[in-house]
Scaffold this motif. Structure first.
Motif, PDB file in Angstrom:
ATOM      1  N   ARG A   1     -11.402   4.938 -21.553  1.00 34.94           N
ATOM      2  CA  ARG A   1      -9.953   5.361 -21.622  1.00 34.94           C
ATOM      3  C   ARG A   1      -9.319   6.244 -20.534  1.00 34.94           C
ATOM      4  NH1 ARG A   1      -7.947   2.561 -26.198  1.00 34.94           N
ATOM      5  NH2 ARG A   1      -9.646   2.319 -27.485  1.00 34.94           N
ATOM      6  N   ILE A   2      -9.492   5.655 -18.987  1.00 30.50           N
ATOM      7  CA  ILE A   2      -8.942   6.296 -18.081  1.00 30.50           C
ATOM      8  C   ILE A   2      -7.555   6.206 -18.154  1.00 30.50           C
ATOM      9  CG2 ILE A   2     -11.077   5.793 -16.628  1.00 30.50           C
ATOM     10  CD1 ILE A   2      -9.548   3.688 -14.924  1.00 30.50           C
ATOM     11  N   LYS A   3      -6.705   7.132 -17.368  1.00 32.58           N
ATOM     12  CA  LYS A   3      -5.422   7.261 -17.483  1.00 32.58           C
ATOM     13  C   LYS A   3      -4.859   6.184 -16.456  1.00 32.58           C
ATOM     14  CE  LYS A   3      -1.398  10.284 -17.228  1.00 32.58           C
ATOM     15  NZ  LYS A   3      -1.035  11.577 -16.952  1.00 32.58           N
ATOM     16  N   THR A   4      -3.954   5.201 -16.765  1.00 37.02           N
ATOM     17  CA  THR A   4      -3.691   4.320 -15.817  1.00 37.02           C
ATOM     18  C   THR A   4      -1.923   4.126 -15.917  1.00 37.02           C
ATOM     19  OG1 THR A   4      -3.364   2.607 -17.474  1.00 37.02           O
ATOM     20  CG2 THR A   4      -5.498   2.724 -16.384  1.00 37.02           C
ATOM     21  N   GLY A   5      -1.407   3.568 -14.826  1.00 36.94           N
ATOM     22  CA  GLY A   5       0.050   3.392 -14.732  1.00 36.94           C
ATOM     23  C   GLY A   5       0.368   1.871 -14.334  1.00 36.94           C
ATOM     24  N   TYR A   6       1.578   1.413 -14.526  1.00 36.89           N
ATOM     25  CA  TYR A   6       1.641   0.186 -14.300  1.00 36.89           C
ATOM     26  C   TYR A   6       3.208   0.186 -13.172  1.00 36.89           C
ATOM     27  CZ  TYR A   6       4.403  -4.422 -14.361  1.00 36.89           C
ATOM     28  OH  TYR A   6       4.971  -5.510 -14.015  1.00 36.89           O
ATOM     29  N   ILE A   7       2.976  -0.485 -12.107  1.00 36.30           N
ATOM     30  CA  ILE A   7       4.277  -0.798 -11.281  1.00 36.30           C
ATOM     31  C   ILE A   7       4.552  -2.176 -11.243  1.00 36.30           C
ATOM     32  CG2 ILE A   7       4.938  -0.756  -8.723  1.00 36.30           C
ATOM     33  CD1 ILE A   7       2.534   1.290  -8.099  1.00 36.30           C
ATOM     34  N   LYS A   8       5.896  -2.259 -11.532  1.00 40.48           N
ATOM     35  CA  LYS A   8       6.533  -3.572 -11.549  1.00 40.48           C
ATOM     36  C   LYS A   8       6.746  -4.246  -9.994  1.00 40.48           C
ATOM     37  CE  LYS A   8      10.290  -6.231 -13.529  1.00 40.48           C
ATOM     38  NZ  LYS A   8       9.581  -7.576 -13.865  1.00 40.48           N
ATOM     39  N   LYS A   9       5.765  -4.878  -9.655  1.00 40.36           N
ATOM     40  CA  LYS A   9       5.730  -5.150  -8.240  1.00 40.36           C
ATOM     41  C   LYS A   9       4.691  -6.063  -7.844  1.00 40.36           C
ATOM     42  CE  LYS A   9       5.314  -3.903  -3.364  1.00 40.36           C
ATOM     43  NZ  LYS A   9       6.561  -4.542  -2.923  1.00 40.36           N
ATOM     44  N   ASP A  10       5.076  -7.225  -7.448  1.00 41.55           N
ATOM     45  CA  ASP A  10       4.251  -8.316  -6.797  1.00 41.55           C
ATOM     46  C   ASP A  10       3.356  -8.059  -5.664  1.00 41.55           C
ATOM     47  OD1 ASP A  10       3.010 -10.733  -6.280  1.00 41.55           O
ATOM     48  OD2 ASP A  10       4.599 -11.878  -6.074  1.00 41.55           O
ATOM     49  N   PHE A  11       2.197  -7.689  -5.996  1.00 43.24           N
ATOM     50  CA  PHE A  11       1.361  -7.055  -5.032  1.00 43.24           C
ATOM     51  C   PHE A  11       0.511  -8.183  -4.230  1.00 43.24           C
ATOM     52  CE2 PHE A  11       1.689  -3.115  -7.582  1.00 43.24           C
ATOM     53  CZ  PHE A  11       2.094  -2.377  -6.526  1.00 43.24           C
TER      54      PHE A  11
ATOM     55  N   LEU B   1       0.691  -1.270  -0.075  1.00 41.43           N
ATOM     56  CA  LEU B   1      -0.019   0.157   0.063  1.00 41.43           C
ATOM     57  C   LEU B   1       0.813   1.148  -0.091  1.00 41.43           C
ATOM     58  CD1 LEU B   1      -2.955  -1.105   2.210  1.00 41.43           C
ATOM     59  CD2 LEU B   1      -2.796  -1.100  -0.211  1.00 41.43           C
ATOM     60  N   SER B   2       2.079   1.111   0.349  1.00 42.27           N
ATOM     61  CA  SER B   2       2.903   2.406   0.534  1.00 42.27           C
ATOM     62  C   SER B   2       3.390   2.653  -0.911  1.00 42.27           C
ATOM     63  CB  SER B   2       4.176   1.938   1.391  1.00 42.27           C
ATOM     64  OG  SER B   2       4.001   2.089   2.655  1.00 42.27           O
ATOM     65  N   VAL B   3       3.692   1.765  -1.650  1.00 45.16           N
ATOM     66  CA  VAL B   3       4.060   1.924  -3.016  1.00 45.16           C
ATOM     67  C   VAL B   3       2.902   2.416  -3.995  1.00 45.16           C
ATOM     68  CG1 VAL B   3       4.907   0.705  -5.161  1.00 45.16           C
ATOM     69  CG2 VAL B   3       5.909   0.126  -3.051  1.00 45.16           C
ATOM     70  N   ILE B   4       1.636   1.902  -3.707  1.00 39.44           N
ATOM     71  CA  ILE B   4       0.667   2.519  -4.345  1.00 39.44           C
ATOM     72  C   ILE B   4       0.264   3.876  -3.864  1.00 39.44           C
ATOM     73  CG2 ILE B   4      -2.075   2.255  -4.520  1.00 39.44           C
ATOM     74  CD1 ILE B   4      -1.544  -1.008  -4.246  1.00 39.44           C
ATOM     75  N   ALA B   5       0.238   4.186  -2.504  1.00 40.12           N
ATOM     76  CA  ALA B   5       0.019   5.536  -2.325  1.00 40.12           C
ATOM     77  C   ALA B   5       1.091   6.563  -2.704  1.00 40.12           C
ATOM     78  CB  ALA B   5       0.103   5.750  -0.827  1.00 40.12           C
ATOM     79  N   GLY B   6       2.267   6.167  -2.826  1.00 37.85           N
ATOM     80  CA  GLY B   6       3.387   6.965  -3.355  1.00 37.85           C
ATOM     81  C   GLY B   6       3.231   7.122  -4.992  1.00 37.85           C
ATOM     82  N   PHE B   7       2.667   6.229  -5.740  1.00 37.96           N
ATOM     83  CA  PHE B   7       2.372   6.323  -6.952  1.00 37.96           C
ATOM     84  C   PHE B   7       1.500   7.485  -7.221  1.00 37.96           C
ATOM     85  CE2 PHE B   7      -0.157   5.501 -10.659  1.00 37.96           C
ATOM     86  CZ  PHE B   7       0.752   5.537 -11.741  1.00 37.96           C
ATOM     87  N   PHE B   8       0.167   7.303  -6.304  1.00 38.64           N
ATOM     88  CA  PHE B   8      -0.738   8.273  -6.823  1.00 38.64           C
ATOM     89  C   PHE B   8      -0.433   9.359  -6.217  1.00 38.64           C
ATOM     90  CE2 PHE B   8      -3.610   4.560  -6.797  1.00 38.64           C
ATOM     91  CZ  PHE B   8      -4.324   5.054  -7.923  1.00 38.64           C
ATOM     92  N   SER B   9       0.507   9.727  -5.367  1.00 38.36           N
ATOM     93  CA  SER B   9       0.968  11.126  -4.858  1.00 38.36           C
ATOM     94  C   SER B   9       1.781  11.719  -5.707  1.00 38.36           C
ATOM     95  CB  SER B   9       1.823  10.857  -3.495  1.00 38.36           C
ATOM     96  OG  SER B   9       0.904  10.380  -2.464  1.00 38.36           O
ATOM     97  N   HIS B  10       2.438  11.064  -6.549  1.00 37.73           N
ATOM     98  CA  HIS B  10       3.321  11.886  -7.602  1.00 37.73           C
ATOM     99  C   HIS B  10       2.911  11.410  -9.074  1.00 37.73           C
ATOM    100  CE1 HIS B  10       5.952  10.916  -4.177  1.00 37.73           C
ATOM    101  NE2 HIS B  10       6.412  12.118  -4.446  1.00 37.73           N
ATOM    102  N   ASN B  11       1.616  11.182  -9.314  1.00 38.43           N
ATOM    103  CA  ASN B  11       0.927  10.829 -10.613  1.00 38.43           C
ATOM    104  C   ASN B  11      -0.353  11.650 -10.627  1.00 38.43           C
ATOM    105  OD1 ASN B  11       3.342   9.426 -12.387  1.00 38.43           O
ATOM    106  ND2 ASN B  11       3.422   8.376 -10.421  1.00 38.43           N
ATOM    107  N   ASP B  12      -0.937  11.881 -11.898  1.00 41.28           N
ATOM    108  CA  ASP B  12      -2.193  11.945 -12.026  1.00 41.28           C
ATOM    109  C   ASP B  12      -2.995  10.948 -12.730  1.00 41.28           C
ATOM    110  OD1 ASP B  12      -1.179  12.063 -14.463  1.00 41.28           O
ATOM    111  OD2 ASP B  12      -2.038  14.164 -15.238  1.00 41.28           O
TER     112      ASP B  12
END
Length: 251
Positions: A189-199, A100-111
């Protein structure tokens, strides 16, 4: 930023402790944990009540009749107050304490509107061994017509996306998560991102792969979901995902 985590339960006593403990271990603490129970009769609620005080007011449990898992998930989404919403199934658990820290960090720095990553499957008899690794790295929206989608247990989305484009459809028995992906990722077509991590760690034996009858049903429902959202496909196209899955299994 607050993250709402939703777990739908029904007679989940054998696995729910692993699920809840993985949430407790998360290093990111600005969460609310919503447990939507369908009137379990096997002691699930007793287990949940034991953990409830450990969340210090961040766990909320409701138990009432529902129309199935997707209805339960929709109830959770309706209750959620977090900026971001994710689903953690009652027989799954977070692979690491920083998910969840990784997910929160992503949203904090991306739109971005949503983010997804990877998951892996285990056999109950040997939980330390990965039997299948599901990577979302190759996903592109056009692949939806061939039955491919990001790993749904790793999918976290801003809550207002559900308000704009809807929640899980109850018109499907198995494929409502796929319908949601087609609607959000292809149609809108919502804007998405990918994180290379096994969640998330998942146990094998899910409903969609339980038997040949269910595999046929989900194939038909996938076709229905695509056509409903303006994406042409057919049973042959959708079936191609099964050939790709062969390469995900670990011997």
């Amino acid at each position: 930023m607050k993250i709402s985590i939703i777990t739908a339960t029904y007679n989940s006593g054998a696995t729910i402790a692993d699920t809840v403990e993985s949430v407790l271990r998360q290093t990111f603490k600005d969460i609310e944990y919503l447990i939507i129970d369908g009137c379990s009769k096997d002691g699930t609620l007793d287990i949940l009540r034991r953990y409830e005080p450990m969340f210090e007011g961040r766990m909320h449990i409701i138990s009432e009749p529902d129309k199935g898992i997707y209805d339960a998930m929709n109830k959770g989404i309706g209750m959620a107050t977090g900026d971001v919403v994710g689903i953690l199934n009652s027989d799954d658990y977070y692979t690491s304490d920083d998910s969840l820290s990784v997910i929160a960090g992503f949203f904090s720095h991306n739109d971005a509107d949503a983010v997804y990553g990877d998951i892996h499957f285990i056999n109950e008899k040997n939980p330390d061994k990965c039997v299948r690794y599901y990577s979302s790295a190759v996903f592109r929206p056009w692949l939806l017509r061939f039955g491919f989608m990001p790993a749904h247990p790793s999918f976290y989305v801003r809550r207002d996306v559900y308000s704009k484009y809807g929640v899980f459809s109850l018109d499907y028995k198995i494929a409502s998560d796929y319908d949601l992906m087609v609607r959000l990722l292809y149609k809108h077509r919502i804007k998405t991102g990918y994180i290379k991590k096994d969640f998330v760690t998942m146990r094998t034996g899910g409903m969609s792969t339980k038997n040949a009858k269910n595999r046929l049903l989900i194939t038909k429902e996938d076709v229905k979901a695509c056509r409903r959202n303006g994406l042409y496909t057919n049973i042959v196209f959708i079936s191609m995902k099964y050939f790709y899955k062969v390469f995900e299994f670990r011997i």
